[in-house]
Scaffold this active site. Structure first.
Site, PDB file in Angstrom:
ATOM      1  N   ASP A   1     119.128  46.897 -32.869  1.00 66.98           N
ATOM      2  CA  ASP A   1     120.206  46.280 -31.992  1.00 66.98           C
ATOM      3  C   ASP A   1     121.011  45.186 -31.884  1.00 66.98           C
ATOM      4  O   ASP A   1     121.007  44.179 -31.266  1.00 66.98           O
ATOM      5  CB  ASP A   1     119.585  46.275 -30.584  1.00 66.98           C
ATOM      6  CG  ASP A   1     118.888  45.368 -30.280  1.00 66.98           C
ATOM      7  OD1 ASP A   1     117.923  44.618 -31.182  1.00 66.98           O
ATOM      8  OD2 ASP A   1     118.204  44.017 -29.274  1.00 66.98           O
TER       9      ASP A   1
ATOM     10  N   HIS B   1     114.551  34.659 -35.086  1.00 66.47           N
ATOM     11  CA  HIS B   1     113.687  36.019 -34.356  1.00 66.47           C
ATOM     12  C   HIS B   1     113.454  36.635 -34.851  1.00 66.47           C
ATOM     13  O   HIS B   1     112.768  37.043 -36.236  1.00 66.47           O
ATOM     14  CB  HIS B   1     113.969  36.184 -33.273  1.00 66.47           C
ATOM     15  CG  HIS B   1     114.361  35.419 -32.241  1.00 66.47           C
ATOM     16  ND1 HIS B   1     113.128  34.590 -31.358  1.00 66.47           N
ATOM     17  CD2 HIS B   1     114.728  35.149 -31.270  1.00 66.47           C
ATOM     18  CE1 HIS B   1     113.415  33.895 -30.469  1.00 66.47           C
ATOM     19  NE2 HIS B   1     114.366  33.981 -29.854  1.00 66.47           N
TER      20      HIS B   1
END
Ligand code: BDR
Ligand code: CA
Length: 301
Positions: free
Chosen positions: A8, A237
């Site tokens: 995303d 991340h």
């Protein structure tokens, strides 16, 4: 290693995709997109832009625009920006997504390359749940799934209990965790341990103007967000999930069953689960080596 990234994009997604595109041992075989940091149409446009930026000729397949069961949500603009890449203006890639959906594309790819595809979801895990439902053989056809999401012993980052990707589609995560796939969770327990600061992005831009310059251009807003929560650097991340696909030995990994809470105030919380499973979670990592590997690959060292 044949790697499929479900994404995303998203600033740290872009960091992960650039790392995968530039690492000589990774064959990036495609990108699939999902809602999350931005609506799915923008995620697809950004994925196409990154593929063009990297000079790759790989397919991009668009996936889910909303979670399996939770109501659709409006992505917050203050972390990744309205267009997904911080303060950078919207990109206008020339290419288009393939006509297959993300779930159709990934099930076909796994069927054509049984046991070869490492799938690395770095957004809400909706497309993977849809693919498991679409093709009962899908999970068994994959080499493994290494996903960025969840938090076991670390606090959440979107609620006191939950990490953002697991929070945005906990039902999908449950489908994936109950599948027969070999699964490795790269959650906040490890991803908060590796951070980059403004000076790191500036150094990347100087060493590698094309890739480092792009990330440096995106990073401003992301760093502003982290500063607003009292941190001087942004977490690595999504790149850490890709790094774990390639170099699992940089992580301390515990083989455990996993589950995700799907309702109530603890929605999206990941927990250890007694049931034996083919899953594992990273609980610690060699932060210095992970960080150095990322910087080396992006700077072309
Ligand atoms: C995850 O949430 C998204 O904002 C990031 O791209 C990452 O995938 C971190 O919790
Ligand atoms: Ca992401």
């Amino acid at each position: 290693m044949k790697l499929l990234i479900d994404t995303d994009p998203g600033i740290d997604d872009a960091m992960a995709i650039l790392f995968a595109a530039r690492h000589p041992e990774i064959e990036l075989v495609g990108l699939t997109t999902v809602f999350g940091n931005v609506p799915v149409e923008i995620a697809t446009r950004n994925a196409l832009a990154l593929v063009e930026h990297c000079g790759l000729a790989i397919p991009v397949a668009q996936g889910a625009g909303q979670p399996l069961e939770l109501p659709p949500f409006v992505p917050p603009a203050h972390i990744h920006g309205v267009e997904g890449f911080g303060h950078l203006p919207a990109f206008t890639p020339a290419r288009q997504a393939v006509t297959e959906s993300a779930a159709e594309f990934m099930t076909r790819l796994a069927r054509e390359h049984p046991g070869e595809i490492t799938l690395c979801p770095i957004g809400p895990i909706t497309n993977i749940a849809e693919a498991i439902r679409l093709d009962p053989e899908f999970a068994g056809n994959l080499k493994r799934i290494v996903f960025m999401g969840g938090a076991l012993d670390a606090p959440g980052n979107i609620s006191p209990f939950a990490e953002a990707n697991s929070y945005h589609d906990p039902h999908a995560l449950e489908v994936v965790l109950r599948s027969q796939a070999e699964i490795l969770m790269i959650g906040l327990d490890v991803t908060m341990r590796v951070q980059l600061q403004a000076a790191d992005f500036a150094a990347l831009a100087e060493a590698a103007p094309h890739d480092g310059g792009l990330l440096d251009g995106m990073a401003g807003l992301y760093l502003e967000f982290y500063r607003s929560i009292g941190q001087e650097g942004c977490a690595l991340h999504d790149p850490m999930a890709v790094i774990a696909c390639l170099e699992p030995d940089l992580f301390e990994i515990e083989r455990i069953g996993l589950t995700c809470i799907v309702e109530g105030e603890e929605t999206g919380r990941t927990l250890r689960h007694a049931e034996p499973a083919q899953s594992a979670a990273a609980l610690d990592c060699d932060a210095a080596r992970v960080r150095a590997l990322f910087l080396d690959v992006i700077s072309g060292a």
